[in-house]
Design an enzyme around this catalytic site. Structure first.
Site, mmCIF file in Angstrom:
data_model
loop_
_atom_site.group_PDB
_atom_site.id
_atom_site.type_symbol
_atom_site.label_atom_id
_atom_site.label_comp_id
_atom_site.label_asym_id
_atom_site.label_seq_id
_atom_site.Cartn_x
_atom_site.Cartn_y
_atom_site.Cartn_z
ATOM 1 N N ARG A 1 0.848 -1.206 0.000
ATOM 2 C CA ARG A 1 0.000 0.000 0.000
ATOM 3 C C ARG A 1 0.876 1.246 0.000
ATOM 4 N NH1 ARG A 1 -1.308 1.935 4.555
ATOM 5 N NH2 ARG A 1 -2.154 0.048 5.498
ATOM 6 N N TYR B 1 -15.718 17.190 -15.085
ATOM 7 C CA TYR B 1 -16.114 15.782 -15.111
ATOM 8 C C TYR B 1 -17.178 15.512 -14.035
ATOM 9 C CZ TYR B 1 -15.701 10.720 -14.670
ATOM 10 O OH TYR B 1 -15.974 9.376 -14.620
ATOM 11 N N ASP C 1 -6.611 18.774 -14.585
ATOM 12 C CA ASP C 1 -7.000 17.418 -14.989
ATOM 13 C C ASP C 1 -6.646 17.312 -16.472
ATOM 14 O OD1 ASP C 1 -8.345 15.151 -15.929
ATOM 15 O OD2 ASP C 1 -9.989 15.376 -14.490
ATOM 16 N N LYS D 1 -7.994 6.204 -19.149
ATOM 17 C CA LYS D 1 -8.251 6.725 -20.487
ATOM 18 C C LYS D 1 -6.999 6.595 -21.364
ATOM 19 C CE LYS D 1 -11.993 7.638 -18.200
ATOM 20 N NZ LYS D 1 -12.324 8.936 -17.621
HETATM 21 C C1 LIG Z 1 -12.766 9.434 -16.306
HETATM 22 C C2 LIG Z 1 -12.367 10.767 -15.794
HETATM 23 C C3 LIG Z 1 -12.108 10.989 -14.425
HETATM 24 C C4 LIG Z 1 -12.304 9.912 -13.383
HETATM 25 O O1 LIG Z 1 -11.448 8.835 -13.571
HETATM 26 P P1 LIG Z 1 -11.818 7.312 -13.147
HETATM 27 O O2 LIG Z 1 -10.596 6.571 -13.569
HETATM 28 O O3 LIG Z 1 -13.049 6.930 -13.892
HETATM 29 O O4 LIG Z 1 -12.025 7.311 -11.670
HETATM 30 C C5 LIG Z 1 -11.695 12.251 -14.051
HETATM 31 N N1 LIG Z 1 -11.561 13.254 -14.931
HETATM 32 C C6 LIG Z 1 -11.811 13.081 -16.243
HETATM 33 C C7 LIG Z 1 -11.662 14.231 -17.184
HETATM 34 C C8 LIG Z 1 -12.236 11.839 -16.717
HETATM 35 O O5 LIG Z 1 -12.501 11.686 -18.019
#
Ligand SMILES: *Cc1c(COP(=O)(O)O)cnc(C)c1O
Length: 402
Positions: free
Chosen positions: A61, A113, A185, A210
């Site tokens: 962890r 998001y 982000d 992603k």
């Molecule tokens: C998918 C996404 C998140 C969240 O990520 P997870 O891996 O689904 O928890 C945050 N910000 C953006 C822009 C996203 O597309």
């Protein structure tokens, strides 16, 4: 080579490029067996040599060799001091917002998001910190926020699903002036197409689910810090909260990093061709992609991005009936949420990603029933365009008959 006479061979060039470093991340680091590709260390615990003698690894962890390699690769791509690899993108968001104390203000984009919107709102409600959602692309927005004395400024650019562009450098400058942490982000573009730390941001957040992993077969996240102090705080919280990424997911993430640049090239090439095609269709009212000169954020995107990215949205004429026929007619674009994988996806924000917003809020945010978002994958561009063309033709024909 010259090593035979005891001299070190001369290196032909100085530092390798980020492309090469990404492809080769962690290669040749296995001291035990000299594996070319780094092994996956699944063990939850590590031997102590003796009581009170601490090494880098004791418990997974807290720290894990496989996760460390993924973190180092992502930090390097973003130009950061260090990264924390987490079990999801939202876990990274939760860790970063732990830097806020009760009463402190987080300023976030009104069209951020959905998962971030939900978390920020809930944390505000229970008094963890305060949140204020603003339209960061509006003229005068930076000045208006200055007066609020925020402690953290959250950016997400381009935004979902309209691809609106916020100017990272302007918001980072304000953050510095008021002593706030500027967080970007960078999920939608990845470090291949945008490097927010180089524009003044303090922290970059990713859903590695992603583009970075890029194969839609894991869920993960990362938070990259510009300086060591911030990195230490984020690592402390990730361990304390227990949201660090699993070794196997870290391995997949690292594997994704190796092909990120190569994938991104095809993603973008395909996306530009899809944009071109959609603009030529009578059934398409408007295409939203920062590459288009008539896109309101085009000039800022041109200046701050390294590439245009492969997400886009467009407005289909004929509203909901057209959307249903069109989506039904597609073969290569799968109707699903998420983005950034090798496979092309289509989503309908009205009924999917933005369904939890009430109708007036959706309309105010510019999300209409005819809006569709595409995540353009790396299939053959000709196949993707033929697929869209056929679905559009069928939609037009069926709507005339109906
Ligand atoms: C998918 C996404 C998140 C969240 O990520 P997870 O891996 O689904 O928890 C945050 N910000 C953006 C822009 C996203 O597309």
């Amino acid at each position: 080579m010259s090593a035979a006479n005891g001299e070190r061979p001369q290196r032909p060039s100085a530092e390798p490029s980020l492309v090469t470093r990404a492809v080769r991340a962690g290669i040749g680091t296995d001291a035990a067996h000299h594996a070319v590709m780094p092994p996956i260390h699944l063990s939850s615990n590590y031997l102590f040599q003796s009581p009170g003698v601490y090494e880098r690894y004791d418990y997974t962890r807290t720290a894990n060799p496989t996760r460390d390699l993924a973190a180092a690769a992502i930090a390097e791509l973003e130009g950061g001091c260090g990264a924390v690899v987490t079990s999801s993108g939202m876990a990274a968001v939760a860790v970063v917002t732990r830097l806020l104390s009760a009463g402190e203000l987080l300023v976030a984009p009104h069209d951020c998001y959905g998962g971030c919107h939900r978390l920020f709102t809930a944390e505000d409600r229970r008094g963890a910190y305060r949140v204020r959602f603003v339209d960061q692309t509006r003229a005068g927005a930076v000045e208006a926020v200055r007066a609020l004395r925020p402690r953290m400024i959250w950016l997400e650019t381009p935004s979902n699903p309209l691809m609106r562009i916020a100017e990272i450098a302007a918001w980072a400058r304000l953050a510095r002036e008021v002593g706030a942490v500027c967080v970007a982000d960078n999920t939608f573009l990845s470090p291949v197409n945008q490097r927010p730390l180089s524009l003044g941001a303090d922290v970059v957040v990713h859903s590695t689910t992603k583009f970075i992993n890029g194969h839609s077969d894991m869920v993960g996240g990362a938070a990259v810090a510009a300086d060591e102090g911030l990195h230490e705080q984020l690592a402390w919280w990730a361990n304390a909260m227990g949201v660090t990424g699993a070794p196997f997911d870290s391995f997949l993430t690292l594997r994704g990093v190796r092909t990120l640049h190569a994938r991104s090239r095809v993603h973008e090439e395909n996306a530009l061709r899809v944009v071109d095609f959609l603009r030529s269709s009578d059934l398409v009212e408007r295409v939203n992609h920062p590459s288009l000169p008539n896109h309101p954020g085009h000039e800022i995107a041109r200046a701050q991005q390294l590439g245009w990215g492969s997400l886009l949205s467009f407005e289909l004429r004929g509203g909901r009936p057209a959307v249903e026929r069109f989506v039904d007619g597609l073969r290569h674009f799968a109707l699903a949420e998420s983005l950034g994988g090798v496979e092309s996806l289509v989503s309908h924000p009205w009924t999917m990603t933005h369904a939890s917003m009430d109708e007036p809020a959706r309309v105010a945010a510019g999300i209409r029933e005819g809006l569709l978002r595409l995540s353009v994958g790396i299939e053959s561009a000709a196949d993707l365009i033929a697929d869209l063309e056929l679905a559009l033709r069928r939609t037009a024909a069926e709507l005339v008959v109906a």
